[in-house]
Design a protein around this motif. Structure first.
Motif, PDB file in Angstrom:
ATOM      1  N   ALA A  18       3.654  -1.480  68.993  1.00  0.00           N
ATOM      2  CA  ALA A  18       3.054  -1.156  67.693  1.00  0.00           C
ATOM      3  C   ALA A  18       4.106  -0.948  66.607  1.00  0.00           C
ATOM      4  O   ALA A  18       3.926  -1.405  65.469  1.00  0.00           O
ATOM      5  CB  ALA A  18       2.175   0.089  67.820  1.00  0.00           C
ATOM      6  N   LEU A  19       5.200  -0.275  66.928  1.00  0.00           N
ATOM      7  CA  LEU A  19       6.235  -0.046  65.928  1.00  0.00           C
ATOM      8  C   LEU A  19       6.897  -1.364  65.522  1.00  0.00           C
ATOM      9  O   LEU A  19       7.210  -1.574  64.343  1.00  0.00           O
ATOM     10  CB  LEU A  19       7.282   0.930  66.458  1.00  0.00           C
ATOM     11  N   GLY A  20       7.102  -2.230  66.502  1.00  0.00           N
ATOM     12  CA  GLY A  20       7.673  -3.543  66.197  1.00  0.00           C
ATOM     13  C   GLY A  20       6.752  -4.361  65.314  1.00  0.00           C
ATOM     14  O   GLY A  20       7.201  -5.017  64.361  1.00  0.00           O
ATOM     15  N   ARG A  21       5.462  -4.320  65.605  1.00  0.00           N
ATOM     16  CA  ARG A  21       4.506  -5.064  64.780  1.00  0.00           C
ATOM     17  C   ARG A  21       4.501  -4.530  63.351  1.00  0.00           C
ATOM     18  O   ARG A  21       4.433  -5.297  62.388  1.00  0.00           O
ATOM     19  CB  ARG A  21       3.104  -4.993  65.384  1.00  0.00           C
ATOM     20  N   ALA A  22       4.582  -3.210  63.206  1.00  0.00           N
ATOM     21  CA  ALA A  22       4.592  -2.620  61.867  1.00  0.00           C
ATOM     22  C   ALA A  22       5.832  -3.054  61.101  1.00  0.00           C
ATOM     23  O   ALA A  22       5.760  -3.348  59.899  1.00  0.00           O
ATOM     24  CB  ALA A  22       4.536  -1.100  61.966  1.00  0.00           C
ATOM     25  N   GLY A  47      22.150  -4.083  59.845  1.00  0.00           N
ATOM     26  CA  GLY A  47      22.478  -2.910  60.632  1.00  0.00           C
ATOM     27  C   GLY A  47      21.328  -2.265  61.366  1.00  0.00           C
ATOM     28  O   GLY A  47      21.525  -1.265  62.062  1.00  0.00           O
ATOM     29  N   HIS A  48      20.126  -2.804  61.239  1.00  0.00           N
ATOM     30  CA  HIS A  48      18.972  -2.208  61.929  1.00  0.00           C
ATOM     31  C   HIS A  48      19.029  -2.580  63.410  1.00  0.00           C
ATOM     32  O   HIS A  48      19.311  -3.719  63.769  1.00  0.00           O
ATOM     33  CB  HIS A  48      17.670  -2.703  61.311  1.00  0.00           C
ATOM     34  N   LYS A  49      18.732  -1.629  64.269  1.00  0.00           N
ATOM     35  CA  LYS A  49      18.844  -1.849  65.711  1.00  0.00           C
ATOM     36  C   LYS A  49      17.903  -2.945  66.222  1.00  0.00           C
ATOM     37  O   LYS A  49      18.170  -3.562  67.262  1.00  0.00           O
ATOM     38  CB  LYS A  49      18.581  -0.549  66.466  1.00  0.00           C
ATOM     39  N   ALA A  50      16.798  -3.175  65.511  1.00  0.00           N
ATOM     40  CA  ALA A  50      15.842  -4.185  65.967  1.00  0.00           C
ATOM     41  C   ALA A  50      16.168  -5.586  65.464  1.00  0.00           C
ATOM     42  O   ALA A  50      15.596  -6.565  65.943  1.00  0.00           O
ATOM     43  CB  ALA A  50      14.429  -3.803  65.539  1.00  0.00           C
ATOM     44  N   THR A  51      17.065  -5.687  64.495  1.00  0.00           N
ATOM     45  CA  THR A  51      17.455  -7.006  63.987  1.00  0.00           C
ATOM     46  C   THR A  51      18.319  -7.703  65.029  1.00  0.00           C
ATOM     47  O   THR A  51      19.291  -7.127  65.533  1.00  0.00           O
ATOM     48  CB  THR A  51      18.233  -6.885  62.669  1.00  0.00           C
ATOM     49  N   GLY A  52      17.944  -8.931  65.352  1.00  0.00           N
ATOM     50  CA  GLY A  52      18.715  -9.715  66.312  1.00  0.00           C
ATOM     51  C   GLY A  52      19.222 -10.990  65.670  1.00  0.00           C
ATOM     52  O   GLY A  52      19.662 -10.983  64.523  1.00  0.00           O
ATOM     53  N   LEU A  73      17.308 -13.142  64.761  1.00  0.00           N
ATOM     54  CA  LEU A  73      16.306 -13.316  63.718  1.00  0.00           C
ATOM     55  C   LEU A  73      15.892 -11.939  63.197  1.00  0.00           C
ATOM     56  O   LEU A  73      16.545 -10.942  63.477  1.00  0.00           O
ATOM     57  CB  LEU A  73      15.133 -14.120  64.272  1.00  0.00           C
ATOM     58  N   CYS A  74      14.836 -11.885  62.426  1.00  0.00           N
ATOM     59  CA  CYS A  74      14.479 -10.621  61.771  1.00  0.00           C
ATOM     60  C   CYS A  74      14.200  -9.491  62.749  1.00  0.00           C
ATOM     61  O   CYS A  74      14.559  -8.339  62.497  1.00  0.00           O
ATOM     62  CB  CYS A  74      13.241 -10.826  60.886  1.00  0.00           C
ATOM     63  N   HIS A  75      13.540  -9.823  63.842  1.00  0.00           N
ATOM     64  CA  HIS A  75      13.182  -8.804  64.835  1.00  0.00           C
ATOM     65  C   HIS A  75      13.450  -9.399  66.206  1.00  0.00           C
ATOM     66  O   HIS A  75      12.625 -10.136  66.737  1.00  0.00           O
ATOM     67  CB  HIS A  75      11.719  -8.395  64.678  1.00  0.00           C
ATOM     68  N   GLY A  76      14.592  -9.085  66.757  1.00  0.00           N
ATOM     69  CA  GLY A  76      14.968  -9.693  68.022  1.00  0.00           C
ATOM     70  C   GLY A  76      15.427 -11.133  67.854  1.00  0.00           C
ATOM     71  O   GLY A  76      15.906 -11.532  66.788  1.00  0.00           O
ATOM     72  N   ASP A  77      15.238 -11.901  68.903  1.00  0.00           N
ATOM     73  CA  ASP A  77      15.763 -13.267  68.913  1.00  0.00           C
ATOM     74  C   ASP A  77      14.693 -14.346  68.869  1.00  0.00           C
ATOM     75  O   ASP A  77      15.012 -15.537  68.882  1.00  0.00           O
ATOM     76  CB  ASP A  77      16.628 -13.466  70.170  1.00  0.00           C
ATOM     77  N   ALA A  78      13.434 -13.947  68.846  1.00  0.00           N
ATOM     78  CA  ALA A  78      12.340 -14.918  68.799  1.00  0.00           C
ATOM     79  C   ALA A  78      11.712 -14.927  67.406  1.00  0.00           C
ATOM     80  O   ALA A  78      11.648 -13.888  66.744  1.00  0.00           O
ATOM     81  CB  ALA A  78      11.282 -14.589  69.846  1.00  0.00           C
ATOM     82  N   PRO A  79      11.244 -16.076  66.937  1.00  0.00           N
ATOM     83  CA  PRO A  79      10.634 -16.152  65.598  1.00  0.00           C
ATOM     84  C   PRO A  79       9.393 -15.281  65.483  1.00  0.00           C
ATOM     85  O   PRO A  79       8.575 -15.227  66.404  1.00  0.00           O
ATOM     86  CB  PRO A  79      10.271 -17.637  65.454  1.00  0.00           C
ATOM     87  N   THR A  80       9.276 -14.611  64.364  1.00  0.00           N
ATOM     88  CA  THR A  80       8.095 -13.799  64.080  1.00  0.00           C
ATOM     89  C   THR A  80       7.585 -14.119  62.680  1.00  0.00           C
ATOM     90  O   THR A  80       8.195 -14.908  61.936  1.00  0.00           O
ATOM     91  CB  THR A  80       8.419 -12.293  64.151  1.00  0.00           C
ATOM     92  N   LEU A  81       6.507 -13.440  62.332  1.00  0.00           N
ATOM     93  CA  LEU A  81       5.950 -13.575  60.985  1.00  0.00           C
ATOM     94  C   LEU A  81       6.979 -13.243  59.918  1.00  0.00           C
ATOM     95  O   LEU A  81       6.976 -13.852  58.839  1.00  0.00           O
ATOM     96  CB  LEU A  81       4.739 -12.654  60.861  1.00  0.00           C
ATOM     97  N   ALA A  82       7.874 -12.315  60.208  1.00  0.00           N
ATOM     98  CA  ALA A  82       8.898 -11.941  59.233  1.00  0.00           C
ATOM     99  C   ALA A  82       9.813 -13.114  58.907  1.00  0.00           C
ATOM    100  O   ALA A  82      10.151 -13.354  57.736  1.00  0.00           O
ATOM    101  CB  ALA A  82       9.712 -10.761  59.760  1.00  0.00           C
ATOM    102  N   ASP A  83      10.224 -13.861  59.905  1.00  0.00           N
ATOM    103  CA  ASP A  83      11.087 -15.021  59.678  1.00  0.00           C
ATOM    104  C   ASP A  83      10.356 -16.105  58.905  1.00  0.00           C
ATOM    105  O   ASP A  83      10.932 -16.768  58.030  1.00  0.00           O
ATOM    106  CB  ASP A  83      11.578 -15.581  61.014  1.00  0.00           C
TER     107      ASP A  83
END
Length: 219
Positions: A87-91, A148-153, A155-165
């Motif tokens: 849920a936090l990742g989705r937010a 510098g965000h711990k969830a940034t990989g 790509l925007c959130h980790g290493d897989a494409p998401t809505l953010a990218d």
């Protein structure tokens, strides 16, 4: 399905990426914004807002607004997911996407530019300053949340494409079109380059569409 699109529409760009990532085929109907085809009675019946994109499902249901269309695609075709499992990742991903889709991009759309030109009679230099201001402000906001965000990989959130990218690359395309250097926002620049190296993103780019004018095609 029918997908109503225009090569230069950044909202259409988002949906094209999602369709490519999901491997979903749709018959593309090109709606020439420059010729005001979106204002015709025929298109108004599809989308009364007269905005792109629109997606007509197999049962005739009309979906509108790029993020709503992408949300439907993600729920209907769940692999690969465009939102994190937690849920936090989705937010976070939704928040990054909305910086572009709800804050930055609406101020750059053709109808806003038309109003600045025809109703407010702003000079070209003033209109350019308007577009540059909101483009830069959005880039700065993205960089602030990503760097510098711990969830940034990769790509925007980790290493897989998401809505953010999906949303980020469209906004960067607008910046590049304005010849804005990305050097002040190195994380945004890196993520954009990483995403655009993926075929699903590259094939969806405005410069690579069948209705892209020859002069604007990728070389």
């Amino acid at each position: 399905m029918q997908f109503f699109s225009f090569w230069r529409s950044l909202a259409s760009f988002r949906v094209r990426i999602a369709l490519n990532l999901k491997g979903v085929a749709a018959d593309v109907v090109f709606v020439d914004l420059d010729a005001d085809v979106h204002r015709t009675d025929a298109y108004r019946k599809i989308n009364p807002q007269m905005a792109l994109p629109a997606l007509v499902t197999d049962d005739g249901t009309v979906l509108f607004q790029s993020l709503a269309i992408i949300d439907w695609l993600d729920e209907t075709y769940p692999s690969p997911p465009l939102l994190p499992a937690d849920a936090l990742g989705r937010a976070r991903v939704r928040g990054l996407a909305l910086i572009v889709a709800c804050e930055g991009h609406p101020l750059l759309t053709p109808r806003v530019r038309r109003y600045l030109d025809r109703e407010l009679d702003l000079r070209d230099s003033q209109q350019n300053a308007w577009r540059r201001h909101w483009t830069v402000e959005t880039l700065a906001a993205l960089e602030g949340h990503l760097a510098g965000h711990k969830a940034t990989g990769r790509l925007c959130h980790g290493d897989a494409p998401t809505l953010a990218d999906i949303c980020l690359v469209g906004h960067v395309a607008a910046a590049i079109n304005q010849q804005i250097s990305l050097s002040p926002w190195p994380t945004v620049k890196r993520i954009h380059e990483t995403a655009m190296a993926l075929s699903a993103f590259a094939k969806a780019h405005p410069s690579a569409q069948p209705d892209t004018p020859e002069a604007m095609r990728a070389k």
